[in-house]
Scaffold this motif. Structure first.
Motif, mmCIF file in Angstrom:
data_model
loop_
_atom_site.group_PDB
_atom_site.id
_atom_site.type_symbol
_atom_site.label_atom_id
_atom_site.label_comp_id
_atom_site.label_asym_id
_atom_site.label_seq_id
_atom_site.Cartn_x
_atom_site.Cartn_y
_atom_site.Cartn_z
ATOM 1 N N GLU A 790 1.102 -1.405 0.068
ATOM 2 C CA GLU A 790 -0.057 -0.049 -0.028
ATOM 3 C C GLU A 790 0.863 1.506 -0.013
ATOM 4 O O GLU A 790 0.725 2.215 -0.805
ATOM 5 C CB GLU A 790 -1.020 -0.035 1.140
ATOM 6 N N THR A 791 2.015 1.346 0.951
ATOM 7 C CA THR A 791 2.807 2.512 0.948
ATOM 8 C C THR A 791 3.749 2.648 -0.338
ATOM 9 O O THR A 791 3.720 3.679 -0.662
ATOM 10 C CB THR A 791 3.806 2.139 2.248
ATOM 11 N N SER A 828 0.419 7.287 2.132
ATOM 12 C CA SER A 828 -0.006 6.831 3.097
ATOM 13 C C SER A 828 0.322 7.463 4.503
ATOM 14 O O SER A 828 1.359 8.188 4.283
ATOM 15 C CB SER A 828 0.777 5.321 3.161
#
Length: 959
Positions: A790-791, A828
């Motif tokens: 995700e990051t 993020s």
């Protein structure tokens, strides 16, 4: 069955990674498909909608020229801009990017002239309105081509609504800006020497000049006195010049009031030559003492004596005869001796030939002496040929202006030298290669020429445009900081802004001039002019009768309608007015102007002066400059060297994401090199980062958020990786914020390659493949990997927008709801609780120990003692008590990916493996004892027979 193969096949019981994300990027084919998808989804509109209400961030686009395909420097420029805009958008700003184009000016005129000539029509035979229409069509064609070339690089922006300096509304806005200067009394018509291109037949500003080596004929010329001061009877003042063609325009000779001069007599000349020197025994010459030897060497004088001092005060107010006196029954006027601060004794003779028609210093020295402006002759015409104010030389050209030899020396110099020789005025001649101003478009040399032109007064002192601009520079941030000094130095010394050009394609200088040469300033007239241009563009000025603009208040017969056009730098200097101020989705001033370092003399400066002149401040808060593209040997790219690399070559072979990595991994504030080896490094880095992301995708196959583990429940290693992720995320984002993309890319790529692929994935591969799905360690690993994916995809997106989108398309469904594009995400926001400096310090030391173990294993593999690390048993010996205490609780078999490991008593045997950079750690590698597990392939004593299961694998499979 081979000895090293397990007896039973437990493949179906392993939790092997799986993903449809391909190993190979195939970027040249895949990127256009992604571009098409972005178009279909209307990505730009979604970005704007998504960012509504956020703090705006505006990078204002400096307009490229709408002429020809992109070169790599332009691609570099636009890619950096896209990196900046994308990083600000994902950092939580509304970062709208509006591209623009510079559409007016000489390069387009030339191309259109060339096209007309191909049809058998000369420019003078084409009606101006038709010519301008063709120029407009030519620019429009190239805008369409360049738009697609920019988009192919992944540059996102409002491509459907760019700004163009040739739009009617834009031309009207430029006219309005210029008339604002006129209303403030800053516009005037002056007659002074300006840089003139005889090849292009137009005035040029300093920003349009570049310097190249040029070989000039140099001459030393005698000027006799009209009435010689006492003691100087029969003496000549000697000047030196690299421009013999300016001699007909000579009106004065300047001397230095602080220099030492002497009266010298020639005693002998060299007799070993094939020609007779111009100097003769008995010649009496006045020269600067510091330069007399150089002069006599040039004149082939073999013997001389110094007769006396010559004080500058003796020269003050004296008159000289022109060295061409009597030529064509002309040049009988007296030549003034004037003091000049610009005179030095570093080169020449200590006296400066002064032709106020052809030099700035000459011009100012003339006026400073109180001499009349109307006495300055117009000796050279627009085509670079002598006028009738250079008697005896009419029609002779300084430079050739057409054909293949355009820009080469014409016949002016030889004719002037011939005449000087005939009149006995020539003392010596030579050749000199020196740096000389050339037009940056035609590459032909220019000359200083006295001609009436329009200027914007920069001025001096309190309240002047110069003072306001210098203050604005101090209020501006510069990247790099040296940009401030560079721009300040240019503004401190620049002359008034020359804004008129003698061409057809551009925004007109919309002024009426009275009999005294003063421009008419009337807001009602100006309003009518602006509205007419808004309706009909530049043609409205040229095609509308003066009476329609002047109305009933003025007699049109008493006014001259100016037909010059504005300098294109004035056009581009106004972009802030008709783009930033005119659009609701942008703000004024811009947060950033970003261009190449040559724009300190160009767009940065013209925008500064325009903004300060009309609004009292710069139209930008910060200025960022990048370097130029060089080949891999540090040479400027040129067709003659055969080292030109086009951006399309890179995108067609490698893909735009590779070009973008090349940009992001370079120190763009310096000159940037490119070549096969450099691009190969970008390809290699891309492949490794892509494989890292591919592994994350595959390891998360079937992932469900329900299996997530809180950080506090995770093993140390996972918490350490989360710390590293938080650390790297901050470092990457700080680099983005500071426009230090090299630091960002390095942090991201090294984390992906070294921390993850070479370390974390390696260590946890066994856990992922072999542990039971409900195992806390395995769940923790997948939880961390979900956070990593995700990051990292967000951090990658500004640099590799195509690859990031492709990765995002392959996200496991279990990661949660997704947006239509990765580019609609923001970076993020990682919990601060991920940071654990003590844990990071501990694991930094553990990784140091691990490097010794892996080094020892590699040595044994190279010696063929083991085939792979699972054949090995590790014996680890640590002298340092603190380090040993740190190591004792770790599973070194798992960390080193061996079957067995033990922490032994120190010291180790001398034969143990050691690394100099990790003192106190020794490793002995031996073959593991036991049999190989048929599932995890670890060799363990607990495995009852080859191919059977170890205890862990029995538990994981329920066997």
């Amino acid at each position: 069955m081979a000895d090293d193969q397990p007896k039973n096949d437990y493949k179906d019981t392993l939790f092997l990674p799986a993903t449809e994300f391909p190993m190979r990027g195939g970027l040249p084919k895949k990127e256009p498909q992604i571009l098409k998808r972005w178009d279909e989804m209307g990505l730009y509109g979604k970005l704007r909608e998504d960012a509504k209400g956020r703090t705006p961030y505006v990078l204002h686009d400096g307009p490229p020229y709408a002429n020809g395909h992109l070169h790599l420097g332009t691609a570099l420029n636009k890619t950096i801009k896209d990196l900046i805009v994308r990083t600000r958008q994902m950092a939580g700003f509304d970062a709208n990017y509006v591209p623009g184009w510079d559409c007016h000016g000489l390069p387009i005129e030339w191309k259109v002239e060339e096209a007309f000539r191909g049809k058998g029509r000369k420019k003078e035979d084409v009606p101006p309105s038709e010519f301008r229409t063709e120029c407009r069509a030519y620019a429009a064609k190239w805008i369409d081509i360049q738009r697609e070339e920019f988009r192919r690089l992944g540059v996102e922006g409002d491509w459907q609504n760019p700004y163009k300096t040739m739009d009617f509304g834009t031309e009207a806005a430029i006219v309005a800006e210029f008339l604002t200067f006129a209303e403030k009394g800053l516009v005037y018509r002056g007659s002074k020497p300006i840089m003139w291109s005889p090849v292009e037949q137009t005035a040029l500003a300093e920003a349009e000049i570049e310097y190249h080596d040029h070989q000039s004929t140099t001459i030393w010329v005698r000027f006799p006195f009209v009435d010689a001061p006492a003691g100087l009877e029969g003496a000549d003042v000697v000047i030196w010049t690299t421009t013999p063609w300016t001699i007909p325009a000579n009106r004065a000779v300047c001397y230095g009031e602080g220099l030492g001069y002497g009266l010298y007599e020639v005693e002998s000349v060299r007799d070993d030559l094939d020609f007779a020197p111009f100097a003769k025994p008995g010649d009496r010459l006045i020269l600067a003492d510091a330069l007399h030897e150089d002069v006599f060497a040039a004149a082939f004088v073999s013997g001389f004596k110094r007769l006396s001092d010559v004080a500058p005060s003796q020269l003050a107010g004296t008159k000289l005869k022109h060295p061409l006196a009597g030529h064509a029954d002309a040049y009988g006027f007296e030549v003034h001796m004037l003091p000049g601060d610009h005179v030095t004794d570093e080169a020449g003779t200590g006296f400066v030939h002064t032709a106020p028609s052809h030099g700035q210093e000459d011009y100012f020295a003339w006026l400073a002496a109180g001499l009349p402006l109307d006495a300055i002759p117009y000796t050279v015409g627009p085509d670079g040929a002598y006028t009738d104010e250079a008697p005896g030389f009419e029609g002779r050209k300084i430079f050739r202006t057409d054909g293949k030899k355009a820009g080469k020396d014409g016949d002016a110099n030889p004719e002037v030298i011939k005449a000087l020789t005939e009149h006995g005025s020539l003392l010596a001649r030579g050749r000199l290669t020196h740096s000389y101003p050339h037009s940056w478009r035609s590459k032909a040399p220019v000359l200083f020429r006295n001609t009436p032109q329009w200027f914007i007064r920069v001025g001096e002192g309190e309240g002047s445009l110069r003072e306001v601009a210098l203050g604005a520079i101090e209020d501006t941030e510069f990247y790099p900081p040296s940009g401030r000094n560079r721009l300040r130095g240019m503004v401190e010394t620049r002359p008034d802004w020359l804004v008129s050009r003698q061409r057809a394609w551009g925004v007109p200088i919309t002024l009426f001039v009275d009999a005294k040469g003063e421009p008419l300033v009337d807001q009602a007239v100006n309003k009518r002019i602006i509205e007419a241009v808004r309706e009909g563009g530049a043609d409205a000025w040229f095609g509308t009768p003066a009476e329609d603009f002047l109305g009933g208040s003025y007699d049109a017969s008493q006014y001259e309608k100016v037909n010059d056009i504005l300098d294109v730098w004035f056009d581009s200097g106004c972009t802030h007015a008709f783009t930033l101020e005119a659009r609701d989705d942008l703000t004024w001033p811009a947060d950033l102007y970003m261009e190449g370092s040559d724009q300190h003399r160009g767009w940065f400066q013209s925008s500064l002066l325009e903004g300060c002149g009309t609004r009292g401040r710069a139209p930008y808060k910060a200025v960022f400059t990048h370097g130029f593209v060089m080949d891999d040997k540090g040479r400027k790219m040129s067709k003659s060297l055969g080292n030109v690399v086009g951006p399309d070559e890179i995108t067609n072979k490698y893909g735009a994401d590779i070009l973008r990595i090349w940009v992001a991994s370079s120190d763009v504030q310096e000159d940037i090199r490119v070549g096969d080896e450099i691009l190969s490094s970008a390809v290699d880095a891309y492949r490794k980062v892509r494989n890292t992301l591919r592994y994350l995708l595959s390891a998360l196959d079937g992932y469900d958020a329900k299996e997530a583990v809180s950080a506090s429940e995770m093993p140390e290693l996972e918490r350490y990786i989360l710390h590293r992720l938080h650390e790297v995320d901050a470092r990457v984002r700080k680099g983005f914020e500071d426009y230090n993309f090299k630091a960002s890319w390095r942090a991201l790529s090294e984390f992906a390659i070294q921390d993850l692929s070479a370390f974390y994935f390696d260590v946890r591969k066994d856990c992922l493949y072999c542990d039971a799905p409900d195992n806390v360690k395995r769940r923790s690993t997948r939880t961390v990997m979900a956070q990593l994916l995700e990051t990292m995809v967000r951090l990658l997106a500004p640099v590799c927008p195509f690859t990031a989108e492709e990765v995002y398309d392959h996200f496991p469904e279990g990661l949660g709801e997704r947006k239509p594009s990765v580019h609609l995400l923001q970076f993020s926001e990682l919990p601060e609780s991920y940071r654990d400096e003590a844990l990071a310090e501990r694991w930094t030391k553990l990784r140091g120990i691990r490097r010794v173990v892996t080094g020892a294993i590699e040595e044994r593999r190279n010696e063929k003692e083991i085939r792979g690390s699972l054949d090995a048993a590790t014996g680890l010996y640590i002298d340092d008590a603190e380090l040993a205490e740190l190591a004792k609780d770790q599973d070194w078999a798992e960390l080193a990916i061996t079957s067995q490991a033990m922490l032994g008593p120190s010291p180790a045997a001398d034969s143990a493996f050691r690394l100099a950079e990790q003192p106190g750690v020794a490793v002995i590698i031996s073959r593991a004892e036991g049999d190989k597990c048929g599932r995890c392939w670890r060799i363990l004593p607990e495995v009852p027979e080859e191919g059977a299961l170890c205890l862990r694998c029995k538990e994981a499979t329920g066997a």
